[in-house]
Motif scaffolding. Sequence first.
Motif, mmCIF file in Angstrom:
data_model
loop_
_atom_site.group_PDB
_atom_site.id
_atom_site.type_symbol
_atom_site.label_atom_id
_atom_site.label_comp_id
_atom_site.label_asym_id
_atom_site.label_seq_id
_atom_site.Cartn_x
_atom_site.Cartn_y
_atom_site.Cartn_z
ATOM 1 N N ASN A 428 12.410 -19.917 20.882
ATOM 2 C CA ASN A 428 12.163 -20.414 22.230
ATOM 3 C C ASN A 428 12.925 -21.708 22.453
ATOM 4 O O ASN A 428 13.425 -22.340 21.511
ATOM 5 N N PHE A 429 13.026 -22.087 23.696
ATOM 6 C CA PHE A 429 13.598 -23.384 24.049
ATOM 7 C C PHE A 429 12.920 -23.866 25.326
ATOM 8 O O PHE A 429 12.532 -23.074 26.197
ATOM 9 N N LEU A 430 12.723 -25.169 25.398
ATOM 10 C CA LEU A 430 12.039 -25.793 26.531
ATOM 11 C C LEU A 430 13.066 -26.566 27.345
ATOM 12 O O LEU A 430 13.722 -27.472 26.834
ATOM 13 N N MET A 431 13.215 -26.151 28.588
ATOM 14 C CA MET A 431 14.150 -26.848 29.460
ATOM 15 C C MET A 431 13.618 -28.247 29.782
ATOM 16 O O MET A 431 12.416 -28.458 29.899
ATOM 17 N N GLN A 432 14.528 -29.182 29.885
ATOM 18 C CA GLN A 432 14.127 -30.509 30.312
ATOM 19 C C GLN A 432 13.619 -30.430 31.749
ATOM 20 O O GLN A 432 14.104 -29.646 32.560
ATOM 21 N N GLY A 433 12.588 -31.296 32.068
ATOM 22 C CA GLY A 433 12.045 -31.298 33.419
ATOM 23 C C GLY A 433 11.374 -32.625 33.712
ATOM 24 O O GLY A 433 10.984 -33.368 32.799
ATOM 25 N N GLY A 434 11.246 -32.923 34.976
ATOM 26 C CA GLY A 434 10.544 -34.138 35.361
ATOM 27 C C GLY A 434 9.081 -34.046 35.010
ATOM 28 O O GLY A 434 8.549 -32.974 34.709
ATOM 29 N N PRO A 435 8.374 -35.161 35.061
ATOM 30 C CA PRO A 435 6.938 -35.161 34.757
ATOM 31 C C PRO A 435 6.186 -34.207 35.675
ATOM 32 O O PRO A 435 6.585 -33.946 36.815
ATOM 33 N N PHE A 436 5.084 -33.711 35.153
ATOM 34 C CA PHE A 436 4.212 -32.892 35.982
ATOM 35 C C PHE A 436 3.541 -33.789 37.040
ATOM 36 O O PHE A 436 3.514 -35.019 36.916
ATOM 37 N N ALA A 437 2.987 -33.161 38.071
ATOM 38 C CA ALA A 437 2.250 -33.927 39.089
ATOM 39 C C ALA A 437 1.088 -34.656 38.421
ATOM 40 O O ALA A 437 0.333 -34.051 37.645
ATOM 41 N N PRO A 438 0.952 -35.936 38.661
ATOM 42 C CA PRO A 438 -0.148 -36.688 38.039
ATOM 43 C C PRO A 438 -1.504 -36.101 38.419
ATOM 44 O O PRO A 438 -1.680 -35.496 39.484
ATOM 45 N N THR A 439 -2.480 -36.314 37.566
ATOM 46 C CA THR A 439 -3.838 -35.813 37.801
ATOM 47 C C THR A 439 -4.834 -36.958 37.575
ATOM 48 O O THR A 439 -4.471 -38.045 37.119
ATOM 49 N N GLY A 440 -6.100 -36.664 37.886
ATOM 50 C CA GLY A 440 -7.159 -37.642 37.611
ATOM 51 C C GLY A 440 -6.982 -38.952 38.358
ATOM 52 O O GLY A 440 -7.165 -40.035 37.770
ATOM 53 N N LEU A 441 -6.640 -38.884 39.651
ATOM 54 C CA LEU A 441 -6.386 -40.101 40.422
ATOM 55 C C LEU A 441 -7.682 -40.895 40.624
ATOM 56 O O LEU A 441 -8.708 -40.323 41.043
ATOM 57 N N LEU A 442 -7.659 -42.222 40.324
ATOM 58 C CA LEU A 442 -8.814 -43.108 40.479
ATOM 59 C C LEU A 442 -8.437 -44.324 41.325
ATOM 60 O O LEU A 442 -7.335 -44.867 41.190
ATOM 61 N N THR A 443 -9.373 -44.690 42.183
ATOM 62 C CA THR A 443 -9.241 -45.937 42.957
ATOM 63 C C THR A 443 -10.364 -46.865 42.503
ATOM 64 O O THR A 443 -11.548 -46.490 42.596
ATOM 65 N N ASN A 444 -9.962 -48.015 41.962
ATOM 66 C CA ASN A 444 -10.951 -48.924 41.374
ATOM 67 C C ASN A 444 -11.824 -48.211 40.348
ATOM 68 O O ASN A 444 -13.031 -48.448 40.249
ATOM 69 N N GLY A 445 -11.173 -47.234 39.642
ATOM 70 C CA GLY A 445 -11.877 -46.514 38.585
ATOM 71 C C GLY A 445 -12.778 -45.419 39.080
ATOM 72 O O GLY A 445 -13.529 -44.820 38.300
ATOM 73 N N ILE A 446 -12.738 -45.109 40.397
ATOM 74 C CA ILE A 446 -13.629 -44.110 40.994
ATOM 75 C C ILE A 446 -12.783 -43.064 41.707
ATOM 76 O O ILE A 446 -11.729 -43.372 42.271
ATOM 77 N N THR A 447 -13.255 -41.809 41.699
ATOM 78 C CA THR A 447 -12.578 -40.747 42.406
ATOM 79 C C THR A 447 -12.993 -40.777 43.879
ATOM 80 O O THR A 447 -14.183 -40.651 44.212
ATOM 81 N N ASN A 448 -12.013 -41.001 44.756
ATOM 82 C CA ASN A 448 -12.245 -40.988 46.211
ATOM 83 C C ASN A 448 -13.468 -41.814 46.619
ATOM 84 O O ASN A 448 -14.408 -41.304 47.243
ATOM 85 N N PRO A 449 -13.503 -43.095 46.336
ATOM 86 C CA PRO A 449 -14.667 -43.920 46.712
ATOM 87 C C PRO A 449 -14.790 -44.048 48.242
ATOM 88 O O PRO A 449 -13.783 -44.043 48.957
ATOM 89 N N THR A 450 -16.045 -44.160 48.733
ATOM 90 C CA THR A 450 -16.268 -44.236 50.187
ATOM 91 C C THR A 450 -16.437 -45.673 50.688
ATOM 92 O O THR A 450 -16.315 -45.905 51.895
#
Length: 564
Positions: A428-450
């Motif tokens: 097998n061979f793995l083609m070079q690629g850009g980073p995957f879409a980031p995940t686990g986004l936090l604002t002030n350590g919280i997911t989607n704070p209100t």
Amino acid sequence: MLNIIINKKQQLYILISNIVLLSFFGFLSTTPLQNVEACSGTCPTGCSTSPLCGCTGPGGCVFRATCYSGEFRCGSDMCCDNCDGSCGTCSCTPPACPSGYSTTNSGCSTTTTTCTKYYQDPCCGSCGTDSRTCWLLKYTLTYTAGSNGSISGTTPQSICRNSSGTAVTAVPNSGYGFVNWSDSSTSNPVTASFTLLNEAPTAPTSLLTEGATNPTGVGDTTPEFSAIFNDPNTGDTGNYYQVQVNTASDFTGTSMWDSSLTAMTPTAIGARSPDISYAGSTLTLNGTIYYWRIRFADNSAATGAWSSVANFTMNTVPTAPTSLQTEGVTNPTDVMDTTPEFSAIFNDPNTGDTGVHYQIQVNTAEDFSGTEMWDSTLTAMTATAIGARSPEISYAGTTLTLTGTTYYWRIKFADNNGATSPWSSTANFLMQGGPFAPTGLLTNGITNPTRLQTLTPYFSAMYTDPNGDSSSAYQIEVNTNNTFTGTVMWDSTKTAATVANNTRSANYTYAGTPLTNENITYYWRIKFWDTEDLEGAWSATAQFSSLQTSFQIEGLQFGGVKID
């Protein structure tokens, strides 16, 4: 001698005797015996050096009753040939005359037999040819009449083989009449002729399999056979063949094929038969030796003798290729070339075979059930020796992209005899690629704070790269619309930052247009670049709300204290 008998019944009989029935027999051309290597039993080739029996002369040990000057005795009847030009006599004995011919000049037509003359010393080679003139035999035919009749015509007559005499007539005396000849023929006059008896073809010679003598590495499972047709009767043709193929040289093993007498294109004496395709039990590419022989039947259906035994060795298929490399590396993980090069080691159990064709398959699935990116089919390549690495083979399939995709590939080779190996193991061979879409986004350590208690929130996300690269930069966008078509509150642009693969980024503090304490929802997203400066995809959209709305209460007093 021809006899005439006249009896009292006025019957005239002519008895024919001494009419010779001829049979013609083939002849064999002779080849001078080569000098024999006394100590090993093999024939020397040219002036090859032979150290056997202490002989170091370039001609080796040769049969010679008396050694030439400068040579010494090698064994009891050999000399150590020094190839000094003492060639000895040069001669050969032409083959004997064929049947129906002799060396006596009969005045009839002639034929010639020839041979190549060789010097006694094999280092000197040949020295021309010698020949023998052969005359067709001539026979004398005599007609004799008894009492009461006579012969009119020439008697005796001299007749060359294949010819007829002149006519003679039986003439009865007065008072007698002609009835018939002694062979019951009633023709009068009569012409005597020599009848040639057909002989069966002699054994076929120069047997070829796939155009070669006793070949090895035969890759065709229906090989072709041919041989030279030989027959002592001038003008005959070979019209039928019979081929037998067996696992044993004495034909007592497994019979793979017996063609029985089968018609073929008429073949002249001394000519090669048409190619005869094998049509027996299935042959396999497993290195087995098979033995075969052939005989012909002529245009008179006379079946000849079997040939000597020939053989052929089936090829063995190459074994699976090994040591697969992509871009010179085993299973690389950061391939930037969208037309990568492949190679592998060619393996074959048959000494001397070479790999001359390759086939490569590239697929998105390890079991090759996914999307087929490339199937080269069998394609010619530079001949590769056993144990050697193939030439670099450039990818030529569906366009590859730098998206971090893993592809799987395998290869097989075909050798110079057309035998194809099994597939290699999967690489097998793995083609070079850009980073995957980031995940686990936090604002002030919280997911989607209100509600946030700060006008300068901070953001973080999980960074993942298909090639294991670290990040080199990030970009964050904050907008009043979740499609990012509203007011741009902040665009960090490309900002340097290092994040290890599969880890959370540092907290990136908001630095855009000041946020207001108006309970507004804002939307944000993030992306990264890796150390190869390949740009990744945007993350999914996250959100947060601004500070809680302030409030004011008038007229509330506590012990004379007014709180606004």
